[in-house]
Structures are given as structure tokens and as C-alpha cells.
Design a protein around this motif. Structure first.
Motif, PDB file in Angstrom:
ATOM      1  N   ALA A  96       6.352  -1.568  -8.433  1.00 48.73           N
ATOM      2  CA  ALA A  96       7.011  -2.221  -7.297  1.00 48.73           C
ATOM      3  C   ALA A  96       5.968  -2.696  -6.288  1.00 48.73           C
ATOM      4  O   ALA A  96       6.116  -3.757  -5.680  1.00 48.73           O
ATOM      5  N   GLY A  97       4.902  -1.921  -6.126  1.00 50.26           N
ATOM      6  CA  GLY A  97       3.810  -2.351  -5.247  1.00 50.26           C
ATOM      7  C   GLY A  97       3.170  -3.630  -5.748  1.00 50.26           C
ATOM      8  O   GLY A  97       2.863  -4.531  -4.960  1.00 50.26           O
ATOM      9  N   PHE A  98       2.977  -3.734  -7.052  1.00 45.56           N
ATOM     10  CA  PHE A  98       2.440  -4.972  -7.613  1.00 45.56           C
ATOM     11  C   PHE A  98       3.434  -6.125  -7.441  1.00 45.56           C
ATOM     12  O   PHE A  98       3.045  -7.269  -7.205  1.00 45.56           O
ATOM     13  N   GLY A  99       4.713  -5.823  -7.562  1.00 47.24           N
ATOM     14  CA  GLY A  99       5.728  -6.851  -7.347  1.00 47.24           C
ATOM     15  C   GLY A  99       5.706  -7.374  -5.922  1.00 47.24           C
ATOM     16  O   GLY A  99       5.814  -8.571  -5.673  1.00 47.24           O
ATOM     17  N   VAL A 100       5.545  -6.481  -4.961  1.00 42.41           N
ATOM     18  CA  VAL A 100       5.473  -6.885  -3.558  1.00 42.41           C
ATOM     19  C   VAL A 100       4.195  -7.684  -3.303  1.00 42.41           C
ATOM     20  O   VAL A 100       4.178  -8.603  -2.490  1.00 42.41           O
ATOM     21  N   SER A 101       3.136  -7.350  -4.026  1.00 42.01           N
ATOM     22  CA  SER A 101       1.862  -8.029  -3.783  1.00 42.01           C
ATOM     23  C   SER A 101       1.924  -9.515  -4.128  1.00 42.01           C
ATOM     24  O   SER A 101       1.093 -10.288  -3.658  1.00 42.01           O
ATOM     25  N   THR A 102       2.891  -9.945  -4.914  1.00 49.33           N
ATOM     26  CA  THR A 102       3.006 -11.364  -5.231  1.00 49.33           C
ATOM     27  C   THR A 102       3.453 -12.179  -4.022  1.00 49.33           C
ATOM     28  O   THR A 102       3.330 -13.399  -4.041  1.00 49.33           O
ATOM     29  N   GLN A 103       3.955 -11.523  -2.988  1.00 49.18           N
ATOM     30  CA  GLN A 103       4.383 -12.209  -1.786  1.00 49.18           C
ATOM     31  C   GLN A 103       3.248 -12.377  -0.771  1.00 49.18           C
ATOM     32  O   GLN A 103       3.432 -12.996   0.261  1.00 49.18           O
TER      33      GLN A 103
ATOM     34  N   LEU B 270       0.824  -1.209   0.000  1.00 50.03           N
ATOM     35  CA  LEU B 270       0.000   0.000   0.000  1.00 50.03           C
ATOM     36  C   LEU B 270       0.857   1.257   0.000  1.00 50.03           C
ATOM     37  O   LEU B 270       0.526   2.241  -0.675  1.00 50.03           O
ATOM     38  N   ALA B 271       1.979   1.235   0.722  1.00 46.67           N
ATOM     39  CA  ALA B 271       2.873   2.395   0.734  1.00 46.67           C
ATOM     40  C   ALA B 271       3.432   2.660  -0.655  1.00 46.67           C
ATOM     41  O   ALA B 271       3.496   3.820  -1.095  1.00 46.67           O
ATOM     42  N   MET B 272       3.824   1.612  -1.367  1.00 42.61           N
ATOM     43  CA  MET B 272       4.354   1.789  -2.723  1.00 42.61           C
ATOM     44  C   MET B 272       3.297   2.370  -3.659  1.00 42.61           C
ATOM     45  O   MET B 272       3.588   3.262  -4.456  1.00 42.61           O
ATOM     46  N   PHE B 273       2.073   1.841  -3.560  1.00 37.46           N
ATOM     47  CA  PHE B 273       0.983   2.371  -4.381  1.00 37.46           C
ATOM     48  C   PHE B 273       0.763   3.856  -4.098  1.00 37.46           C
ATOM     49  O   PHE B 273       0.641   4.674  -5.017  1.00 37.46           O
ATOM     50  N   LEU B 274       0.697   4.207  -2.825  1.00 35.29           N
ATOM     51  CA  LEU B 274       0.412   5.595  -2.454  1.00 35.29           C
ATOM     52  C   LEU B 274       1.564   6.531  -2.804  1.00 35.29           C
ATOM     53  O   LEU B 274       1.328   7.666  -3.239  1.00 35.29           O
ATOM     54  N   ILE B 275       2.808   6.079  -2.632  1.00 37.10           N
ATOM     55  CA  ILE B 275       3.951   6.916  -3.019  1.00 37.10           C
ATOM     56  C   ILE B 275       3.943   7.168  -4.516  1.00 37.10           C
ATOM     57  O   ILE B 275       4.158   8.302  -4.967  1.00 37.10           O
ATOM     58  N   GLY B 276       3.680   6.137  -5.292  1.00 35.87           N
ATOM     59  CA  GLY B 276       3.620   6.309  -6.742  1.00 35.87           C
ATOM     60  C   GLY B 276       2.510   7.240  -7.170  1.00 35.87           C
ATOM     61  O   GLY B 276       2.701   8.127  -8.013  1.00 35.87           O
ATOM     62  N   LEU B 277       1.348   7.077  -6.566  1.00 32.48           N
ATOM     63  CA  LEU B 277       0.218   7.961  -6.886  1.00 32.48           C
ATOM     64  C   LEU B 277       0.525   9.397  -6.480  1.00 32.48           C
ATOM     65  O   LEU B 277       0.280  10.338  -7.251  1.00 32.48           O
ATOM     66  N   ALA B 278       1.071   9.577  -5.273  1.00 34.89           N
ATOM     67  CA  ALA B 278       1.403  10.923  -4.803  1.00 34.89           C
ATOM     68  C   ALA B 278       2.463  11.573  -5.683  1.00 34.89           C
ATOM     69  O   ALA B 278       2.416  12.783  -5.951  1.00 34.89           O
ATOM     70  N   TRP B 279       3.431  10.765  -6.149  1.00 36.42           N
ATOM     71  CA  TRP B 279       4.498  11.284  -7.017  1.00 36.42           C
ATOM     72  C   TRP B 279       3.896  11.835  -8.309  1.00 36.42           C
ATOM     73  O   TRP B 279       4.224  12.939  -8.742  1.00 36.42           O
ATOM     74  N   ILE B 280       2.999  11.077  -8.925  1.00 33.56           N
ATOM     75  CA  ILE B 280       2.398  11.499 -10.198  1.00 33.56           C
ATOM     76  C   ILE B 280       1.485  12.698  -9.987  1.00 33.56           C
ATOM     77  O   ILE B 280       1.521  13.661 -10.767  1.00 33.56           O
ATOM     78  N   VAL B 281       0.676  12.667  -8.941  1.00 35.02           N
ATOM     79  CA  VAL B 281      -0.240  13.793  -8.679  1.00 35.02           C
ATOM     80  C   VAL B 281       0.560  15.058  -8.387  1.00 35.02           C
ATOM     81  O   VAL B 281       0.222  16.140  -8.894  1.00 35.02           O
ATOM     82  N   THR B 282       1.613  14.947  -7.582  1.00 33.70           N
ATOM     83  CA  THR B 282       2.448  16.110  -7.278  1.00 33.70           C
ATOM     84  C   THR B 282       3.075  16.667  -8.547  1.00 33.70           C
ATOM     85  O   THR B 282       3.146  17.890  -8.730  1.00 33.70           O
ATOM     86  N   PHE B 283       3.502  15.802  -9.426  1.00 29.42           N
ATOM     87  CA  PHE B 283       4.104  16.238 -10.690  1.00 29.42           C
ATOM     88  C   PHE B 283       3.115  17.069 -11.506  1.00 29.42           C
ATOM     89  O   PHE B 283       3.464  18.116 -12.046  1.00 29.42           O
ATOM     90  N   TYR B 284       1.861  16.618 -11.579  1.00 25.46           N
ATOM     91  CA  TYR B 284       0.874  17.341 -12.368  1.00 25.46           C
ATOM     92  C   TYR B 284       0.383  18.604 -11.671  1.00 25.46           C
ATOM     93  O   TYR B 284       0.189  19.637 -12.312  1.00 25.46           O
ATOM     94  N   VAL B 285       0.193  18.545 -10.375  1.00 22.39           N
ATOM     95  CA  VAL B 285      -0.360  19.696  -9.646  1.00 22.39           C
ATOM     96  C   VAL B 285       0.630  20.852  -9.611  1.00 22.39           C
ATOM     97  O   VAL B 285       0.242  22.015  -9.702  1.00 22.39           O
ATOM     98  N   THR B 286       1.924  20.564  -9.483  1.00 24.25           N
ATOM     99  CA  THR B 286       2.932  21.627  -9.414  1.00 24.25           C
ATOM    100  C   THR B 286       3.397  22.064 -10.799  1.00 24.25           C
ATOM    101  O   THR B 286       4.390  22.794 -10.900  1.00 24.25           O
ATOM    102  N   ASP B 287       2.724  21.636 -11.806  1.00 26.04           N
ATOM    103  CA  ASP B 287       3.052  22.019 -13.187  1.00 26.04           C
ATOM    104  C   ASP B 287       4.494  21.662 -13.544  1.00 26.04           C
ATOM    105  O   ASP B 287       5.258  22.505 -14.019  1.00 26.04           O
TER     106      ASP B 287
END
Length: 85
Positions: free
Chosen positions: A76-83, A37-54
Motif C-alpha cells: 500500500a505504501g508503494f501504491g501511495v508512492s505513485t501519487q 512512510l507510515a505505511m512502510f513503517l507499519i508494515g515493517l513493524a508488523w512483520i518484526v513484531t510477528f517474528y520477535v514475539t514468536d
């Protein structure tokens, strides 16, 4: 004319229970769900921050490669989910 012998196959009998493969019990995997879940949220936050800050944040020098970094975290979150069991 002589008759040929009939070859009989022995019936299959499973091996005794003592010789069966033992189940290998792996360690506690309570870390998988939080890390996934942390990997998913970090990735989502990274992309959203990139778009919001222009495109100025999180790392301006990467330019549009910031999207790849965000999706890398999600992958990476999907990779971890296989465990997860």
C-alpha cells in the motif's frame, strides 16, 4: 503524353497557443510522503513484531498470514508512492 499534376501537401503549422491544452494543476500533495512512510513503517513493524514475539502478536489468530498483512501495508505504501510528484 500529358504530364500529371503534382500534388503538394500544405506544410504543418502547429495550432495557436490559445488552443493548446491547458495544464491541469492538481491539489497539494503534501500528504503523500508522510502516508507512504507510515505505511512502510507499519508494515515493517508488523512483520518484526510477528517474528520477535514468536508468532503471538500482532494477531495470533492470523498465524502466518500476519506476514501477508505486513507486506500488504508495504505494498500500500508503494501504491501511495505513485501519487508523489
Amino acid at each position: 503524353m500529358p504530364k500529371s499534376r503534382i500534388r503538394k501537401k500544405a506544410d504543418y503549422t502547429p495550432p495557436p497557443a490559445a488552443k493548446q491544452a491547458q495544464v491541469i494543476k492538481l491539489g497539494n500533495r503534501s500528504w503523500v510522503a508522510p502516508v507512504m512512510l507510515a505505511m512502510f513503517l507499519i508494515g515493517l513493524a508488523w512483520i518484526v513484531t510477528f517474528y520477535v514475539t514468536d508468532t503471538r502478536l500482532p494477531v495470533e489468530a492470523l498465524g502466518n498470514w500476519n506476514i501477508v498483512v505486513g507486506f500488504g501495508f508495504i505494498a500500500a505504501g508503494f501504491g501511495v508512492s505513485t501519487q508523489w510528484k
